[in-house]
Design a protein around this motif. Sequence first.
Motif, PDB file in Angstrom:
ATOM      1  N   GLY A   1       0.641  -1.354   0.116  1.00 20.52           N
ATOM      2  CA  GLY A   1       0.337   0.412  -0.060  1.00 20.52           C
ATOM      3  C   GLY A   1       0.680   1.162  -0.017  1.00 20.52           C
ATOM      4  N   ILE A   2       1.734   1.205   0.730  1.00 22.32           N
ATOM      5  CA  ILE A   2       3.147   2.174   1.071  1.00 22.32           C
ATOM      6  C   ILE A   2       4.126   1.774   0.810  1.00 22.32           C
ATOM      7  N   PRO A   3       4.697   1.646  -0.952  1.00 22.61           N
ATOM      8  CA  PRO A   3       5.486   1.073  -1.288  1.00 22.61           C
ATOM      9  C   PRO A   3       7.123   1.649  -0.932  1.00 22.61           C
ATOM     10  N   PHE A   4       7.652   1.231   0.760  1.00 18.12           N
ATOM     11  CA  PHE A   4       9.059   2.223   0.899  1.00 18.12           C
ATOM     12  C   PHE A   4      10.464   2.039  -0.219  1.00 18.12           C
ATOM     13  N   CYS A   5       9.829   1.106  -0.981  1.00 14.28           N
ATOM     14  CA  CYS A   5      11.310   1.260  -2.406  1.00 14.28           C
ATOM     15  C   CYS A   5      11.319   2.131  -2.267  1.00 14.28           C
ATOM     16  N   HIS A   6      10.391   3.499  -2.420  1.00 14.25           N
ATOM     17  CA  HIS A   6      10.070   4.278  -3.440  1.00 14.25           C
ATOM     18  C   HIS A   6      11.149   5.487  -2.723  1.00 14.25           C
ATOM     19  N   ASN A   7      10.609   5.397  -1.318  1.00 16.99           N
ATOM     20  CA  ASN A   7      11.760   5.873  -0.483  1.00 16.99           C
ATOM     21  C   ASN A   7      12.905   6.182  -0.577  1.00 16.99           C
ATOM     22  N   GLY A   8      13.353   4.923  -0.603  1.00 18.67           N
ATOM     23  CA  GLY A   8      14.886   4.318  -0.396  1.00 18.67           C
ATOM     24  C   GLY A   8      15.380   4.829  -1.917  1.00 18.67           C
ATOM     25  N   CYS A   9      14.867   4.596  -3.133  1.00 18.44           N
ATOM     26  CA  CYS A   9      15.185   5.088  -4.074  1.00 18.44           C
ATOM     27  C   CYS A   9      15.302   6.849  -4.295  1.00 18.44           C
ATOM     28  N   PRO A  10      15.858   7.357  -4.828  1.00 16.82           N
ATOM     29  CA  PRO A  10      15.812   9.119  -4.970  1.00 16.82           C
ATOM     30  C   PRO A  10      16.040   9.234  -6.040  1.00 16.82           C
ATOM     31  N   LEU A  11      15.823   8.394  -7.473  1.00 17.00           N
ATOM     32  CA  LEU A  11      15.463   8.748  -8.162  1.00 17.00           C
ATOM     33  C   LEU A  11      13.776   8.088  -8.646  1.00 17.00           C
ATOM     34  N   GLY A  12      12.829   7.548  -7.778  1.00 23.37           N
ATOM     35  CA  GLY A  12      11.757   7.340  -7.316  1.00 23.37           C
ATOM     36  C   GLY A  12      11.384   6.389  -8.506  1.00 23.37           C
ATOM     37  N   ASN A  13      12.204   4.983  -8.235  1.00 29.28           N
ATOM     38  CA  ASN A  13      11.487   4.274  -9.112  1.00 29.28           C
ATOM     39  C   ASN A  13      11.061   3.498  -9.495  1.00 29.28           C
ATOM     40  N   LEU A  14      10.248   3.066  -9.953  1.00 24.67           N
ATOM     41  CA  LEU A  14       8.397   2.451 -10.003  1.00 24.67           C
ATOM     42  C   LEU A  14       8.752   0.951 -10.378  1.00 24.67           C
ATOM     43  N   ILE A  15       8.925   0.960  -9.226  1.00 27.17           N
ATOM     44  CA  ILE A  15       9.484  -0.632  -8.716  1.00 27.17           C
ATOM     45  C   ILE A  15       8.689  -2.257  -8.822  1.00 27.17           C
ATOM     46  N   PRO A  16       6.937  -1.466  -7.961  1.00 27.54           N
ATOM     47  CA  PRO A  16       6.091  -2.408  -8.075  1.00 27.54           C
ATOM     48  C   PRO A  16       5.462  -2.709  -9.410  1.00 27.54           C
ATOM     49  N   GLU A  17       5.521  -1.273  -9.953  1.00 31.12           N
ATOM     50  CA  GLU A  17       4.928  -2.210 -11.506  1.00 31.12           C
ATOM     51  C   GLU A  17       6.249  -2.156 -12.441  1.00 31.12           C
ATOM     52  N   TRP A  18       7.405  -2.370 -12.257  1.00 27.92           N
ATOM     53  CA  TRP A  18       8.382  -2.993 -13.056  1.00 27.92           C
ATOM     54  C   TRP A  18       8.021  -4.130 -12.912  1.00 27.92           C
ATOM     55  N   ASN A  19       8.543  -4.617 -11.288  1.00 21.73           N
ATOM     56  CA  ASN A  19       8.526  -5.914 -10.695  1.00 21.73           C
ATOM     57  C   ASN A  19       7.380  -6.869 -11.422  1.00 21.73           C
ATOM     58  N   ASP A  20       5.751  -5.603 -11.479  1.00 22.82           N
ATOM     59  CA  ASP A  20       4.164  -7.311 -11.989  1.00 22.82           C
ATOM     60  C   ASP A  20       4.976  -7.105 -13.905  1.00 22.82           C
ATOM     61  N   TYR A  21       5.386  -6.301 -14.062  1.00 22.75           N
ATOM     62  CA  TYR A  21       5.833  -6.738 -15.402  1.00 22.75           C
ATOM     63  C   TYR A  21       6.156  -7.200 -15.923  1.00 22.75           C
ATOM     64  N   ALA A  22       7.339  -7.494 -15.413  1.00 23.58           N
ATOM     65  CA  ALA A  22       9.093  -8.691 -15.093  1.00 23.58           C
ATOM     66  C   ALA A  22       8.473 -10.099 -14.968  1.00 23.58           C
ATOM     67  N   TYR A  23       7.477 -10.219 -14.269  1.00 27.86           N
ATOM     68  CA  TYR A  23       6.681 -11.135 -13.866  1.00 27.86           C
ATOM     69  C   TYR A  23       5.686 -11.597 -14.798  1.00 27.86           C
ATOM     70  N   ARG A  24       4.834 -11.478 -15.749  1.00 28.31           N
ATOM     71  CA  ARG A  24       4.380 -10.980 -16.644  1.00 28.31           C
ATOM     72  C   ARG A  24       4.797 -11.715 -17.763  1.00 28.31           C
ATOM     73  N   GLU A  25       6.197 -11.654 -17.616  1.00 30.67           N
ATOM     74  CA  GLU A  25       7.293 -11.149 -19.129  1.00 30.67           C
ATOM     75  C   GLU A  25       6.990 -10.290 -19.860  1.00 30.67           C
ATOM     76  N   ASP A  26       6.885  -9.113 -19.340  1.00 28.13           N
ATOM     77  CA  ASP A  26       6.126  -8.234 -20.501  1.00 28.13           C
ATOM     78  C   ASP A  26       7.241  -7.158 -20.349  1.00 28.13           C
ATOM     79  N   TRP A  27       8.567  -7.451 -21.112  1.00 23.70           N
ATOM     80  CA  TRP A  27       9.513  -6.841 -20.881  1.00 23.70           C
ATOM     81  C   TRP A  27       9.775  -5.705 -21.362  1.00 23.70           C
ATOM     82  N   THR A  28       8.703  -5.180 -22.983  1.00 21.91           N
ATOM     83  CA  THR A  28       8.992  -3.760 -22.684  1.00 21.91           C
ATOM     84  C   THR A  28       8.310  -2.866 -22.094  1.00 21.91           C
ATOM     85  N   ALA A  29       7.142  -3.889 -21.504  1.00 20.19           N
ATOM     86  CA  ALA A  29       6.823  -2.389 -20.741  1.00 20.19           C
ATOM     87  C   ALA A  29       7.248  -2.126 -19.385  1.00 20.19           C
TER      88      ALA A  29
END
Length: 487
Positions: free
Chosen positions: A51-79
């Motif tokens: 609900g509150i992804p603290f990984c966003h706070n750990g990364c100064p870039l604000g990487n959208l980590i849960p989003e690209w984790n989801d795409y990697a799980y689904r093997e949608d590498w382009t997205a």
Amino acid sequence: MADPKGFLNHGREVAKSRPVDVRLKDWNEVYVPGSLLPIISKQASRCMDCGIPFCHNGCPLGNLIPEWNDYAYREDWTAASERLHATNNFPEFTGRLCPAPCESACVLGINQPAVTIKNVEVSIIDKAWDSGDVAPQIPERLSGKTVAVIGSGPAGLAAAQQLTRAGHTVAVYERADRIGGLLRYGIPEFKMEKRHINRRIEQMRAEGTRFRTGIEIGRDLKATDLKKRYDAVVIAAGATTARDLPVPGRELKGIHQAMEYLPLANKVQEGDYVAPPITAEGKHVVVIGGGDTGADCVGTAHRQGAASVTQLEIMPRPNDERNPVSQPWPTFPMLYKVTSAHEEGGERVYSVSTTHFEGDEDGNVQWLHLTEVEFVEGKLTQKPGTERKIPAQLVTLAMGFTGTDRENGLVEQFGLDLDERGNIARDADFQTNVPGVYVAGDAGRGQSLIVWAIAEGRSAARGVDRFLTGASDLPAPIRPTDRSLMV
């Protein structure tokens, strides 16, 4: 959410390393090529999409980590690649070199091993390059404005790419003979092969960024002349003034700053030398400094055939696990790290301080004298009776950096103000006291991590874009005053 039960069904599994006896025979990256893709989808499924992804706070870039984790799980590498590049210009650099403060802030890490965020990141970008998903982003129209970027490390390259894509004509000035800054000559090949830099540079050239190597602003070209040529300037020259060790015997031959030693090994890999002018071959090597640069010296000495390698650290040995009181989650803890270089051998000695060096009749260093130290009333104090000496025929100083270069005249010629720590001062837009002159990366922040350098470059680019056009749509992930989440 990738898999609601992913973190329950799968344990943490990281990239496999090549055997030590194999990788010490070459300078290639230590990991087994292709070992991540068969396991990375399961590893990405461990992300809980909090609900509150603290990984966003750990990364100064604000990487959208849960989003690209989801795409990697689904093997949608382009997205996944699109989401990754939305916040990070160079994920192939951070995925290999960043110490991953995002993983320290991972919610799963409260009571389980954290998600392998860094491994997922590098898998996505490597797949994107292989699939042709990384293409030049050429601006639709040019602004007619020109920008000079001083320094081609991660901060300078990020600022240059952002400003080029915004339509400005950008030239990057680098005093070395090749583009890349510390990425090129500070990071050993076994941590990141330089082909990763080369293909990014080609992408940036295709987008319109121009590169000027072998030109040091302040010496080869006056800063005042540079400012006259361009509408804006970004200083991303790094914090290259190394901390020295003023003890008796420092003048002996064979004692070098880490950044005198490491670039020569990289130049061998570039084909500039058959053998490096400074080598550890057959020598007893001592590395002073327990950080990442020190570990780079350790790994380099191993590959050069050192007789022995000893790494000294003045501070006590860190804990193996996070102390929940002094270093609570989600702060970035100072833990005992075993890097690939440490896996390869050598000795690590903590709580010691160098008292002096001893040489032979020809002025070559032969011995390093040290003593144990301890904290007494908050101050490091030598412990009586603990003095000893160790063989040292090559000594590298890897004790960090104290600020940007003041000897080349850049600071004085621009007339720049410095802050209380000796860094170039800047305002909320990353602008210095000189209108139109901006600063990004270690030159303004002080010695920091690659992920902070890229964030600084992106944020400074927004300030420059707004200065040139009156407004900007470029992202600014951090403020100049932001700092890592540490205790």
